[in-house]
Design a protein around this motif. Structure first.
Motif, mmCIF file in Angstrom:
data_model
loop_
_atom_site.group_PDB
_atom_site.id
_atom_site.type_symbol
_atom_site.label_atom_id
_atom_site.label_comp_id
_atom_site.label_asym_id
_atom_site.label_seq_id
_atom_site.Cartn_x
_atom_site.Cartn_y
_atom_site.Cartn_z
ATOM 1 N N SER A 156 0.763 -1.088 0.065
ATOM 2 C CA SER A 156 -0.067 -0.045 0.044
ATOM 3 C C SER A 156 0.917 1.049 -0.097
ATOM 4 C CB SER A 156 -0.756 -0.036 1.206
ATOM 5 O OG SER A 156 -1.744 -1.149 1.192
ATOM 6 N N THR A 242 -2.055 -1.111 -3.568
ATOM 7 C CA THR A 242 -3.081 -0.050 -3.927
ATOM 8 C C THR A 242 -2.290 1.169 -3.550
ATOM 9 O OG1 THR A 242 -4.606 -1.745 -2.524
ATOM 10 C CG2 THR A 242 -5.014 0.811 -2.189
ATOM 11 N N SER B 255 -6.322 0.791 3.458
ATOM 12 C CA SER B 255 -5.942 -0.066 2.471
ATOM 13 C C SER B 255 -6.157 -1.708 3.162
ATOM 14 C CB SER B 255 -4.633 0.254 1.886
ATOM 15 O OG SER B 255 -4.500 -0.783 0.940
ATOM 16 N N TRP B 321 -10.914 -0.362 0.307
ATOM 17 C CA TRP B 321 -10.425 1.078 0.717
ATOM 18 C C TRP B 321 -11.591 1.466 1.841
ATOM 19 C CZ3 TRP B 321 -6.417 4.071 1.503
ATOM 20 C CH2 TRP B 321 -6.452 5.169 1.450
#
Lengths: 351, 351
Positions: A156, A242, B255, B321
């Motif tokens: 992330s 992400t 995340s 998310w």
């Protein structure tokens, strides 16, 4: 620079944020340059850039600009690279391209010198510089992959606005100022220039970098996934990402979970390994609150790693926090490093 | 408020950021209050707080303050809760404690009404309100766990400074102002009040929330790990967390990677499930750049979920998310919700 011996080097996109850092890095590294040619779009042509005390007039980049050039560093957007990189290569230059235009092209090596320097030998005129967030992650993970094997990565990101260019930096500052003053501000740049909607980045976090693919991932996330496999030469490596934009000017951070192949490895083993790894600075002393942060990495070439700890459920799983200056190791410095590799490995010869 | 019927309610820490939100939420929800008693430390006692047009003088919280109280909402720090929550319980009040003092106590239910409302029945005088970052995650994951089974969670957080109190909000604003003006600013609050070192949060990201444990995880990370297992009643659930503080005033983002038990589940199945899930608002339309962001969640009670997509390697793995107002669902609203559960389930009776 512009010495008696050395290479003829062109910088395309010389007036941009990364282009400027490329020039500065060439100077700082004392790269052997015989002639330096600064190129840009027609719009920026004519500007004067001072390099090492000498004034250079920026010229419009055209196919002919690359006659006699040995190495051309491109950072002027994907469309410029698509049009002119093949022209430069045709004229005998080796292109080091900082855009995403050729990264996944099978004919084009994608190089992070700490990981796959030898791939420069396979070039056919163009070498690609990976995405900023990919570079810092593979620098931190390659020593682990080599010693313990690497099976899976889940990352992330916490990415700075400078990755979206100078206009995004300006937007962050102006918007922050406006919000603190209680004034309205209409975002025009982030998350993606030219997209339908723009969102506030000041005091916010935007889970979109680049456009979306049909599978729900953004291009930025797919870059991290695909580029990592290509650089590490392992299509079976599992990678998920992400990518999130933050109100940070410069310095990308990454929360990285990874699983290794070897058994019985401790967090200390990983720390010992990364302490001496090329391009890595270990900043990992929780007792003294020592860990990397973007505000501390700006202007530095290294990849900073900290918060290394073993997963509490999976003894082959580890977590770490990776920070680097996205304009340097993420772009300009890695490009210049590739140029240095070309010289050191004798791929280009000095005249 | 202060009606003829209803409950006698005390708010401990009434002048703090969360305490104020608790009072506002009680009013907004039209909670059946007969008498409202506002309590605080000796330092803040004597302040006047206007609730629904009526002035209340804040009194110093003492053991005797809880005589005749039915429900006591605590949010005045762990040491106050440790000292006074048992005193309140001894006097017949049901304490809803927003600190970490009793969360992992086996005698104390840890409740997020969307997940384990029925656990309030097991209370022995104290019910704990989980950590803010835990709450929003379990609200988003519980429908998934119930329908498809849940095996593993790996979360990286993007947390707002208001989780560290009013002084941290002030620090973010003043520091940001100073940096934009090119002035020096000495951080005194973040990452952890009373810690040896303080770091810049403006235009930065700090990978430390709360203190470090010997295993390299922070307390905040361990709270997410341990509280999630307790709330979901599943000690075999694998949970890992990396918690990071951002220059955001209010609104935590996460995340979240998770692995389910069922086979053949698609991202659309997860979206369909969360569209109607209690406490959840689905904001997931990448084509139109629709996803949750902290700047949009402030003042709202819901948990916002978006960017749901299946992992490209593991067909039982998914990414999403999750964003929520850390002062509301993360604290004040969840506490008031627990109070509402006590009434609805008949655990406390109106007089």
């Amino acid at each position: 620079m512009d010495g008696q011996t050395g290479l003829n080097v062109a910088v395309v996109g010389a007036t941009g944020a990364v282009g400027q850092q490329m020039i500065e890095t060439l100077v700082k590294r004392d790269f052997p340059i015989k002639k330096l040619v600064l190129l840009s779009s027609a719009r920026s042509a004519g500007k004067v850039v001072t390099v090492n005390g000498k004034e250079h007039v920026v010229q419009e980049a055209k196919p002919e600009s690359f006659e006699g050039i040995d190495i051309a560093l491109f950072s002027a957007g994907g469309s410029v690279s698509k049009e002119l990189a093949p022209e430069a290569a045709k004229r005998g230059a080796i292109v080091i391209d900082n855009t995403s235009a050729f990264r996944m092209d099978q004919e084009v090596p994608l190089v992070v010198p700490e990981v796959n320097e030898e791939d420069v030998h396979t070039h056919k005129g163009i070498i690609a510089n990976p995405n900023c967030s990919t570079i810092q992650m593979v620098v931190a993970l390659e020593p682990v992959r080599k010693k313990f094997g690497l099976k899976k990565i889940i990352v992330s990101t916490y990415q700075a606005v400078s990755g979206a260019g100078a206009a995004a930096i300006e937007e962050l500052k102006e918007e922050t100022r406006a919000i603190l003053a209680g004034e309205a501000y209409e975002p025009k740049v982030l998350p993606v220039k030219g997209a339908d909607r723009h969102y506030q980045i000041a005091f916010n976090a935007i889970p979109q970098i680049d456009k979306f693919e049909d599978n729900g991932f953004t291009f930025e996330e797919l870059k991290m996934i695909n580029e990592t496999k290509k650089i590490m030469h392992d299509q079976s490596l599992q990678v998920a990402a992400t990518c999130v934009r933050l109100p940070v000017e410069t310095g990308h951070s990454e929360s990285v979970y990874f699983e290794i192949e070897s058994e019985g490895v401790t967090a200390n083993d990983i720390k010992e390994l990364l302490k001496d790894a090329p391009g890595v600075v270990l900043q990992d002393d929780p007792a003294n609150q020592v860990y990397p942060m973007p505000a501390d990495c700006v202007g530095k070439q290294d990849v900073f790693v900290g918060r290394i700890r073993r997963d509490l459920d999976n003894e082959k799983g580890f977590h770490m926090w990776v920070v680097s200056d996205n304009l340097l190791k993420g772009a300009a410095w890695n490009s210049v490093q590739i140029a240095e590799s070309l010289v050191r490995l004798g791929v280009v010869g000095q005249k």
